[in-house]
Design an enzyme around this catalytic site. Structure first.
Site, PDB file in Angstrom:
ATOM      1  N   LEU A 142       0.876  -1.157   0.000  1.00 46.69           N
ATOM      2  CA  LEU A 142       0.000   0.000   0.000  1.00 46.69           C
ATOM      3  C   LEU A 142       0.916   1.211   0.000  1.00 46.69           C
ATOM      4  CD1 LEU A 142      -3.019   0.737   0.103  1.00 46.69           C
ATOM      5  CD2 LEU A 142      -2.851   0.827   2.590  1.00 46.69           C
ATOM      6  N   ASP A 143       0.734   2.092  -0.981  1.00 47.26           N
ATOM      7  CA  ASP A 143       1.648   3.225  -1.133  1.00 47.26           C
ATOM      8  C   ASP A 143       1.789   4.026   0.151  1.00 47.26           C
ATOM      9  OD1 ASP A 143       2.067   2.625  -3.820  1.00 47.26           O
ATOM     10  OD2 ASP A 143       0.361   3.837  -4.460  1.00 47.26           O
ATOM     11  N   ARG A 144       2.924   4.651   0.287  1.00 46.49           N
ATOM     12  CA  ARG A 144       3.205   5.456   1.479  1.00 46.49           C
ATOM     13  C   ARG A 144       2.141   6.534   1.686  1.00 46.49           C
ATOM     14  NH1 ARG A 144       8.597   9.303   2.049  1.00 46.49           N
ATOM     15  NH2 ARG A 144       8.166  10.119   4.131  1.00 46.49           N
ATOM     16  N   SER A 186      -0.961   6.357   0.752  1.00 47.35           N
ATOM     17  CA  SER A 186      -2.296   5.779   0.832  1.00 47.35           C
ATOM     18  C   SER A 186      -2.523   5.231   2.235  1.00 47.35           C
ATOM     19  CB  SER A 186      -2.457   4.654  -0.199  1.00 47.35           C
ATOM     20  OG  SER A 186      -2.306   5.169  -1.517  1.00 47.35           O
TER      21      SER A 186
END
Length: 238
Positions: free
Chosen positions: A94-96, A98
């Site tokens: 999960l993107d930083r 997000s």
């Protein structure tokens, strides 16, 4: 003219010798090493997923600006700052920038089930975008859009009211003159920053992205920054 003739012979001999050496020596070993390394890496990454006898599944509500790893040389926030469970690793990423649901497990079979597109495990997202989303944009996302790395698979997309969620720190930068909309988007792919690229492609940049669901697991009442160990591991790992 002897001197010129010898000179030509000498000069022509060296390139031929060098070319021959390259063909029989340097190039082939280098090429073989590359192929061998590539094959070895391919073998390693396609190793059959291992199922453990005591599977652990951890559900974590990841805050904004936290990396999906346990260490970071730059001193940024990581999973270690929030999770005190040993021998589990993030199943997918999960993107930083997000937020929301991240699963961690020690079960290789479950990890493969979650991360491999062919398994078609749907992930659900609440997405705040800039602008008033049009029916045409929703239809485009539902049918699949053409990104730089190829077309996306059809997605489940609908317009929703703002969900009951925690305030983000820092707050989202909204422009007063431009309204925002919330979408629920479900996809079974996991490309890099895919949802953000999809909404930008149809003209509605993502401002905030929260994953609320992965397969059968959901955030439910899990607070941002908290985690819990899932007890239904027997059913989940089958």
């Amino acid at each position: 003219m002897p001197v010129d003739s010898n000179s030509r012979k000498s000069n022509s001999h060296k390139p031929r010798h060098k070319s021959s050496a390259n063909k029989t020596g340097a190039r082939k070993p280098f090429s073989n090493i590359g192929k061998s390394h590539s094959r070895a890496a391919h073998k390693k990454t396609n190793k059959p997923a291992r199922q453990v006898n005591d599977p652990k599944i951890v559900l974590f509500n990841k805050p904004f600006d936290v990396l999906c790893q346990f260490t970071d040389e730059q001193g940024r926030k990581t999973l270690k700052d929030f999770i005190d469970v040993k021998d589990v690793y993030a199943a997918g990423r999960l993107d930083r920038d997000s937020e929301g649901l991240l699963l961690l497990t020690n079960d290789g079979k479950l990890q493969a089930q979650i991360t491999q597109p062919k398994k078609k495990t749907f992930k659900g997202y609440w997405v705040q975008v800039e602008g008033e989303v049009t029916p045409a944009a929703i239809a485009a996302l539902q049918n699949g859009v053409e990104l730089k790395d190829g077309p996306t698979l059809p997605a489940k997309v609908k317009l929703i009211e703002q969900p009951n969620i925690w305030p983000r720190t820092p707050p989202v930068r909204e422009r007063k003159s431009i309204p925002t909309s919330w979408l629920e988007i479900q996809i079974c792919e996991g490309r890099n920053r895919q949802v953000r690229r999809m909404t930008a492609h149809v003209g509605f940049p993502t401002l905030r992205l929260i994953r609320y669901k992965i397969g059968q697991w959901q955030l439910d009442e899990l607070k941002n920054g908290d985690y819990k160990v899932d007890k239904s591991t027997d059913k989940a790992s089958k």
